[in-house]
Design a protein around this motif. Structure first.
Motif, short mmCIF file in Angstrom:
data_model
loop_
_atom_site.label_atom_id
_atom_site.label_comp_id
_atom_site.label_asym_id
_atom_site.label_seq_id
_atom_site.Cartn_x
_atom_site.Cartn_y
_atom_site.Cartn_z
N ALA A 103 -88.58 -63.55 25.14
CA ALA A 103 -87.52 -64.13 24.44
C ALA A 103 -86.38 -64.79 25.24
CB ALA A 103 -86.57 -62.80 23.65
N VAL A 104 -85.99 -64.39 26.38
CA VAL A 104 -85.20 -65.04 27.00
C VAL A 104 -85.62 -66.38 27.50
CG1 VAL A 104 -83.96 -64.83 29.27
CG2 VAL A 104 -83.75 -62.90 27.80
N SER A 105 -86.96 -66.38 28.29
CA SER A 105 -87.35 -67.65 28.54
C SER A 105 -87.56 -68.81 27.63
CB SER A 105 -88.74 -67.29 29.41
OG SER A 105 -88.52 -66.55 30.35
N VAL A 106 -88.04 -68.17 26.38
CA VAL A 106 -88.37 -69.12 25.38
C VAL A 106 -86.82 -69.89 24.91
CG1 VAL A 106 -89.00 -69.43 22.93
CG2 VAL A 106 -90.61 -68.33 24.51
N SER A 107 -85.65 -68.91 24.65
CA SER A 107 -84.48 -69.30 24.32
C SER A 107 -83.95 -69.99 25.48
CB SER A 107 -83.68 -68.01 24.26
OG SER A 107 -82.45 -68.46 23.91
N ALA A 108 -84.10 -69.91 26.75
CA ALA A 108 -83.53 -70.84 27.68
C ALA A 108 -84.07 -72.21 27.69
CB ALA A 108 -83.73 -70.26 29.12
N GLY A 109 -85.83 -72.23 27.38
CA GLY A 109 -86.19 -73.45 27.23
C GLY A 109 -85.74 -74.31 26.42
N PHE A 110 -85.64 -73.49 25.16
CA PHE A 110 -85.01 -74.30 23.94
C PHE A 110 -83.61 -75.13 24.15
CE2 PHE A 110 -88.31 -72.45 21.11
CZ PHE A 110 -88.73 -73.86 20.61
N ALA A 111 -82.89 -74.15 24.96
CA ALA A 111 -81.47 -74.46 25.23
C ALA A 111 -81.38 -75.58 26.43
CB ALA A 111 -80.74 -73.34 25.40
N GLY A 112 -82.57 -75.83 27.00
CA GLY A 112 -82.53 -76.92 28.12
C GLY A 112 -81.95 -76.20 29.43
N ASP A 113 -82.06 -74.65 29.46
CA ASP A 113 -81.93 -74.16 30.89
C ASP A 113 -83.14 -73.67 31.46
OD1 ASP A 113 -79.12 -74.32 30.68
OD2 ASP A 113 -79.17 -72.58 28.99
N GLY A 114 -83.89 -74.62 31.91
CA GLY A 114 -85.41 -74.22 32.36
C GLY A 114 -84.98 -73.58 33.49
N GLU A 115 -84.07 -73.76 34.60
CA GLU A 115 -84.09 -72.95 35.54
C GLU A 115 -83.96 -71.25 35.37
OE1 GLU A 115 -80.87 -74.29 38.10
OE2 GLU A 115 -82.27 -75.89 39.01
N VAL A 116 -83.18 -71.12 34.34
CA VAL A 116 -82.98 -69.75 33.89
C VAL A 116 -84.28 -69.05 33.40
CG1 VAL A 116 -82.01 -68.04 32.11
CG2 VAL A 116 -80.58 -69.98 33.00
N ALA A 117 -85.22 -69.93 32.64
CA ALA A 117 -86.35 -69.66 32.15
C ALA A 117 -87.36 -69.07 33.31
CB ALA A 117 -87.09 -70.65 31.32
N PHE A 118 -87.44 -70.21 34.23
CA PHE A 118 -88.22 -69.82 35.36
C PHE A 118 -87.86 -68.69 36.45
CE2 PHE A 118 -89.36 -70.58 39.87
CZ PHE A 118 -90.82 -70.49 39.87
N GLY A 119 -86.62 -68.70 36.70
CA GLY A 119 -85.92 -67.47 37.41
C GLY A 119 -86.31 -66.25 36.80
N ASN A 120 -86.05 -66.08 35.41
CA ASN A 120 -86.30 -64.97 34.83
C ASN A 120 -87.65 -64.34 35.09
OD1 ASN A 120 -86.14 -62.83 32.85
ND2 ASN A 120 -87.12 -64.26 31.22
N VAL A 121 -88.79 -65.24 35.07
CA VAL A 121 -90.15 -64.82 34.93
C VAL A 121 -90.39 -64.44 36.54
CG1 VAL A 121 -92.55 -65.62 35.12
CG2 VAL A 121 -91.15 -66.21 33.27
N ALA A 122 -89.92 -65.31 37.39
CA ALA A 122 -90.14 -64.94 38.96
C ALA A 122 -89.40 -63.70 39.53
CB ALA A 122 -90.01 -66.29 39.80
N GLY A 123 -88.34 -63.70 38.95
CA GLY A 123 -87.38 -62.50 39.66
C GLY A 123 -88.04 -61.34 38.73
N SER A 124 -88.23 -61.15 37.60
CA SER A 124 -88.76 -60.07 36.85
C SER A 124 -90.03 -59.58 37.56
CB SER A 124 -89.04 -60.52 35.40
OG SER A 124 -87.90 -60.52 34.55
N ASN A 125 -91.00 -60.42 38.01
CA ASN A 125 -92.37 -60.05 38.65
C ASN A 125 -91.85 -59.40 40.03
OD1 ASN A 125 -93.42 -60.97 36.36
ND2 ASN A 125 -95.01 -62.04 37.65
N ILE A 126 -90.93 -59.98 40.63
CA ILE A 126 -90.46 -59.41 42.01
C ILE A 126 -90.06 -58.24 41.93
CG2 ILE A 126 -88.81 -59.95 43.99
CD1 ILE A 126 -89.44 -62.77 43.61
N ALA A 127 -88.91 -58.03 40.72
CA ALA A 127 -88.24 -56.59 40.34
C ALA A 127 -89.29 -55.54 40.00
CB ALA A 127 -87.11 -56.99 39.40
N ASN A 128 -90.39 -56.17 39.23
CA ASN A 128 -91.20 -55.07 38.76
C ASN A 128 -91.90 -54.48 39.98
OD1 ASN A 128 -90.59 -55.83 35.93
ND2 ASN A 128 -92.40 -56.80 35.56
N ILE A 129 -92.20 -55.10 40.96
CA ILE A 129 -92.94 -54.61 41.87
C ILE A 129 -92.34 -53.86 42.91
CG2 ILE A 129 -94.90 -55.00 43.83
CD1 ILE A 129 -95.74 -57.26 42.10
N LEU A 130 -91.50 -54.47 43.32
CA LEU A 130 -90.36 -54.02 44.66
C LEU A 130 -89.35 -52.88 44.18
CD1 LEU A 130 -89.70 -57.13 46.90
CD2 LEU A 130 -91.40 -55.61 47.10
N LEU A 131 -88.79 -53.22 42.85
CA LEU A 131 -87.66 -52.23 42.52
C LEU A 131 -88.26 -51.24 41.64
CD1 LEU A 131 -84.63 -51.70 42.16
CD2 LEU A 131 -84.65 -53.06 40.28
#
Length: 365
Positions: free
Chosen positions: A56-84
């Motif tokens: 939901a967040v990445s698609v919303s950010a993509g539509f809003a033109g905030d592509g960096e938030v969309a990518f950072g959300n995915v990369a950051g979430s995957n890192i947080a999922n494993i390490l945290l």
């Protein structure tokens, strides 16, 4: 910076977490009503449903033109999922990884991470890249359903218990109520994603940092809360296969489906900064690869290993924050991490190889 911005951020996070919970409960109860096996529900509806906030967040950010938030959300979430998240879940009491699907999924997750990195080398993920990633998640899901039908009896029983606990007070409700839960959950996800993206962007502007940094930290941790709740509760209840399977499945879904769908629907390609290619992708790959030697030593993640994973997540977030603030401390943290991380990985690898050889000798007897 207005306190109201943080209020909006908090409301957005609450909507995302509550929306994901309602969505998963409604979808799982509907699936059970139509005779779908609990193991299939656990590996698809539950594992993928916990990634609904990221979608939901990445698609919303993509539509809003905030592509960096969309990518950072995915990369950051995957890192947080494993390490945290996996680290915290293991620190609770260790995690036993005895499920055959998990042993196959981890190499698939490594492969998906490498493919995503290769597609990002031109500093963007466009529609063609998105189509490749999304086609991969469809293929993976089809394969997963076929393999799951032949899972061991004890693993199937674990999923039966997990799905029953998830559906309590919902499974006996009429179908319209179950559908209403699903619809309300989707609505809360949409609302929460818009509030979270808007407030996170405002915070980034006020702090003078990039949207990518906010996406990698605040947004990523916020959207990973459902995974944290699901994995931690599974670990506390002794459903430790599910705790690991939830993280691995969610990470695959994030890379292939969330990033793929966002690239497909966004008006512009998703930008991938040089800093992500230098730091975030290597950390993501290292966090994924390190699971292999950890699990080799008997398909178990020990408590101390969980604490080490959490410590590395703290180191990573500290590096991102210091780097964004142009602090001179990053010149110390960076080289130290480059020395410590390989040594820790080497230690995990040696211990893992010894454990794997011992496991093979025991099986040969």
């Amino acid at each position: 910076m207005s306190p109201f911005t943080f209020v909006v951020l908090g409301v957005g996070l609450v909507c995302l977490v509550a929306g994901a919970e309602l969505l998963v409960r409604g979808a799982a109860s509907i699936a059970t009503r139509f005779g779908i096996a609990p193991v299939i529900i656990g590996l698809t509806v539950v594992a993928f449903g916990t990634s609904a906030p990221e979608l939901a967040v990445s698609v919303s950010a993509g539509f809003a033109g905030d592509g960096e938030v969309a990518f950072g959300n995915v990369a950051g979430s995957n890192i947080a999922n494993i390490l945290l998240i996996l680290g915290v879940s293991a620190a609770v009491g260790g995690l036993v990884v005895s499920q055959r699907i998990i042993r196959l999924d981890i190499p698939l997750l490594i492969a998906a991470s490498v493919v995503t990195l290769v597609l990002s080398l031109d500093n963007e993920i466009g529609r063609v890249d998105g189509a490749i990633l999304f086609a991969a998640i469809l293929t993976y899901t089809t394969w997963l359903i076929r393999v799951a039908r032949n899972e061991r009896a004890d693993v199937l029983e674990e999923y039966d218990e997990a799905v029953e606990e998830l559906e309590v007070d919902v499974i006996d409700k009429p179908l319209p109520i179950q559908v209403a839960l699903l619809v309300v959950g989707l609505g809360m996800l949409v609302l929460g994603s818009q509030l979270l993206v808007g407030s996170a962007t405002d915070i980034a502007e006020d702090l003078g940092v990039s949207d990518l940094v906010i996406g990698l930290t605040v947004v990523a941790i916020g959207t990973s809360l459902p995974e944290l709740a699901t994995s931690l509760m599974a670990a506390l209840r002794g459903q430790r296969d599910i705790a690991v399977g939830n993280v691995v499945g969610s990470n695959l879904f994030n890379l292939l489906s969330v990033l793929g769908a966002t690239a497909l629907v966004s008006p512009d390609p998703i930008p991938v900064a040089d800093s992500s290619l230098r730091v975030d992708f290597p950390v993501l790959l290292a966090a994924t690869v390190v699971l292999v030697p950890i699990i080799w030593k008997g398909f178990r993640i020990e408590r101390w290993e969980g604490f080490v994973l959490v410590a590395f997540y703290a180191l990573y977030v500290g590096f991102v924050v210091l780097d964004a603030s142009d602090s001179g401390a990053v010149d110390v943290v960076g080289p130290a991490a480059l020395i410590v991380a390989p040594l820790v990985f080497l230690g995990f690898s040696v211990a893992g190889l010894q454990g794997w050889r011992q496991h093979q000798r025991q099986q040969a007897r």
